[in-house]
Design an enzyme around this catalytic site. Structure first.
Site, PDB file in Angstrom:
ATOM      1  N   ASP A 155      -1.271   6.065   4.133  1.00 10.91           N
ATOM      2  CA  ASP A 155      -0.613   5.758   3.023  1.00 10.91           C
ATOM      3  C   ASP A 155       0.868   6.053   3.174  1.00 10.91           C
ATOM      4  O   ASP A 155       1.425   6.959   3.753  1.00 10.91           O
ATOM      5  CB  ASP A 155      -1.130   6.616   2.105  1.00 10.91           C
ATOM      6  CG  ASP A 155      -2.743   6.351   1.659  1.00 10.91           C
ATOM      7  OD1 ASP A 155      -3.323   5.333   2.121  1.00 10.91           O
ATOM      8  OD2 ASP A 155      -3.365   7.202   0.846  1.00 10.91           O
ATOM      9  N   ASP A 183      -9.502  10.474   2.197  1.00 13.77           N
ATOM     10  CA  ASP A 183      -8.652   9.609   1.326  1.00 13.77           C
ATOM     11  C   ASP A 183      -8.051   8.421   2.162  1.00 13.77           C
ATOM     12  O   ASP A 183      -8.815   7.404   2.769  1.00 13.77           O
ATOM     13  CB  ASP A 183      -7.462  10.341   0.578  1.00 13.77           C
ATOM     14  CG  ASP A 183      -6.887   9.554  -0.561  1.00 13.77           C
ATOM     15  OD1 ASP A 183      -7.391   8.620  -0.857  1.00 13.77           O
ATOM     16  OD2 ASP A 183      -5.973  10.145  -0.981  1.00 13.77           O
ATOM     17  N   ARG A 220      -7.885  -2.013   0.199  1.00 12.02           N
ATOM     18  CA  ARG A 220      -6.586  -1.551   0.542  1.00 12.02           C
ATOM     19  C   ARG A 220      -6.099  -1.838   1.840  1.00 12.02           C
ATOM     20  O   ARG A 220      -6.112  -0.965   2.879  1.00 12.02           O
ATOM     21  CB  ARG A 220      -6.542  -0.110   0.240  1.00 12.02           C
ATOM     22  CG  ARG A 220      -7.041   0.338  -1.179  1.00 12.02           C
ATOM     23  CD  ARG A 220      -6.420   1.763  -1.534  1.00 12.02           C
ATOM     24  NE  ARG A 220      -6.802   2.280  -2.840  1.00 12.02           N
ATOM     25  CZ  ARG A 220      -6.571   3.365  -3.265  1.00 12.02           C
ATOM     26  NH1 ARG A 220      -6.342   4.454  -2.497  1.00 12.02           N
ATOM     27  NH2 ARG A 220      -7.137   3.611  -4.507  1.00 12.02           N
ATOM     28  N   ASP A 275      -5.592  12.664   3.649  1.00 11.91           N
ATOM     29  CA  ASP A 275      -5.187  11.259   4.609  1.00 11.91           C
ATOM     30  C   ASP A 275      -4.934  11.559   5.988  1.00 11.91           C
ATOM     31  O   ASP A 275      -4.756  12.768   6.499  1.00 11.91           O
ATOM     32  CB  ASP A 275      -3.769  10.918   4.146  1.00 11.91           C
ATOM     33  CG  ASP A 275      -3.622  10.483   2.676  1.00 11.91           C
ATOM     34  OD1 ASP A 275      -4.469  10.061   2.073  1.00 11.91           O
ATOM     35  OD2 ASP A 275      -2.573  10.650   2.048  1.00 11.91           O
TER      36      ASP A 275
END
Length: 319
Positions: free
Chosen positions: A158, A154, A211, A131
């Site tokens: 997040d 990724d 997302r 991330d």
């Protein structure tokens, strides 16, 4: 000099300001970076970051790692692009800010785990091996603002495992697939329910795929005045009975602005209001009445001006 300054202030009098946790957005918001967070990060005691009186400037990976993990309340200035490996831990009471428009990290990212009161601004994050920015384990009061994020392995930003009271504002996300996850697993409701409260405002999702965010459990999540351009899969996803308020965003070339189910997750709930659409599909909505009220006061920007505002103001070099 004083005359010129007054002229500039008058020209941009509709700027964004934050007063007592209120979010006030004007048509020329792009030109005025907030000095403190709006939305959720302004609640729960607020988010002030590290001490402005204790400042360290870093130019190497080893110095950066040490400064981020220090127990000292401080401002960490990153000068230049620093190549790092893996995830660097960020301790509580930190302001991490880039010098100029081209400073940041490549090859790795930042991990905030069980910490409080962190500000991350004006940084470039690219080519992360995991991330770019990860919040977990009940991390609270974080402001992620005016960053440029791309090409990570990724997620770019997040937020998971019971983290709370976060504002994600004025970031430019591009050249990436899975942009922002909010809640990492369908089986994590015991930790996530009642948490994961996030404000997403004035971000530019630029050719990314999915997302933006993808939400589980949280209610309410506020997705306000963001610009979505040329999105591959979908804009906003609400799953696992989450409640997401998608308000006055600008969707351009987005086939699916909102969805209420993705992957194997159970559906969530979405309320929409006055989103502006250009060559984009119809928003999917579900159980809008179950989306909780936004707990702070705000005056949103008009939907038709969001594109220009965000393109002018999102990313680095604007604060």
């Amino acid at each position: 000099m004083a005359t010129r300054r007054r002229t500039l202030i008058a020209a941009f009098s509709a700027a964004v300001v934050a007063v007592g946790g209120s979010l006030v957005l004007g048509q020329s918001a792009a030109v005025a970076a907030e000095s403190s967070p709006v939305g959720y990060a302004s609640l729960n005691g607020g988010t002030s970051g590290g001490s402005s009186g204790t400042v360290v400037t870093v130019t190497s990976a080893s110095a950066l790692k040490s400064a981020l993990s220090s127990s000292t309340s401080q401002t960490v200035r990153i000068s230049g692009m620093i190549s790092i490996s893996g995830m660097y831990s960020v301790a509580s009471n930190k302001t991490v800010i880039g010098v100029g428009s081209g400073s940041g990290v490549t090859g790795g990212g930042f991990n905030l785990s069980g910490v409080r009161n962190v500000i991350i601004r004006n940084l470039v994050f690219k080519n992360a091996s995991d991330d770019s920015i990860n919040l977990q384990n009940s991390t609270t009061n974080v402001w992620i603002d005016h960053n440029d994020l791309s090409n990570g392995y990724d997620g770019l930003i997040d937020i998971k495992r019971g983290s709370d009271f976060v504002t994600v504002s004025w970031n430019h996300l591009h050249n990436h697939d899975k942009s922002m996850l909010l809640g990492h697993d369908d089986g994590n409701g015991a930790q996530d329910l009642g948490h994961l409260r996030v404000t997403y405002v004035h971000n530019w999702f630029d050719g990314t795929n999915q997302r933006h965010p993808r939400v589980r459990f949280a209610n309410p999540v506020h997705v306000l005045n963001n610009y979505y351009s040329n999105i591959g899969s979908y804009g906003v996803a609400s799953t696992m009975n989450a409640g997401v308020y998608v308000e006055r965003n600008y969707f351009e070339n987005v086939a699916h602005p909102t969805v209420t189910q993705t992957g194997d997750s159970d559906p969530g709930n979405i309320k929409v209001l006055n989103n502006y659409k250009v060559n984009s599909g119809t928003e999917e909505v579900r159980n809008g009445a179950s989306v909780a009220a936004i707990p702070y006061s705000y005056t949103p920007e008009a939907n038709s001006t969001v594109k220009a505002t965000v393109m002018a103001g999102a990313g680095t070099g604007k604060i």
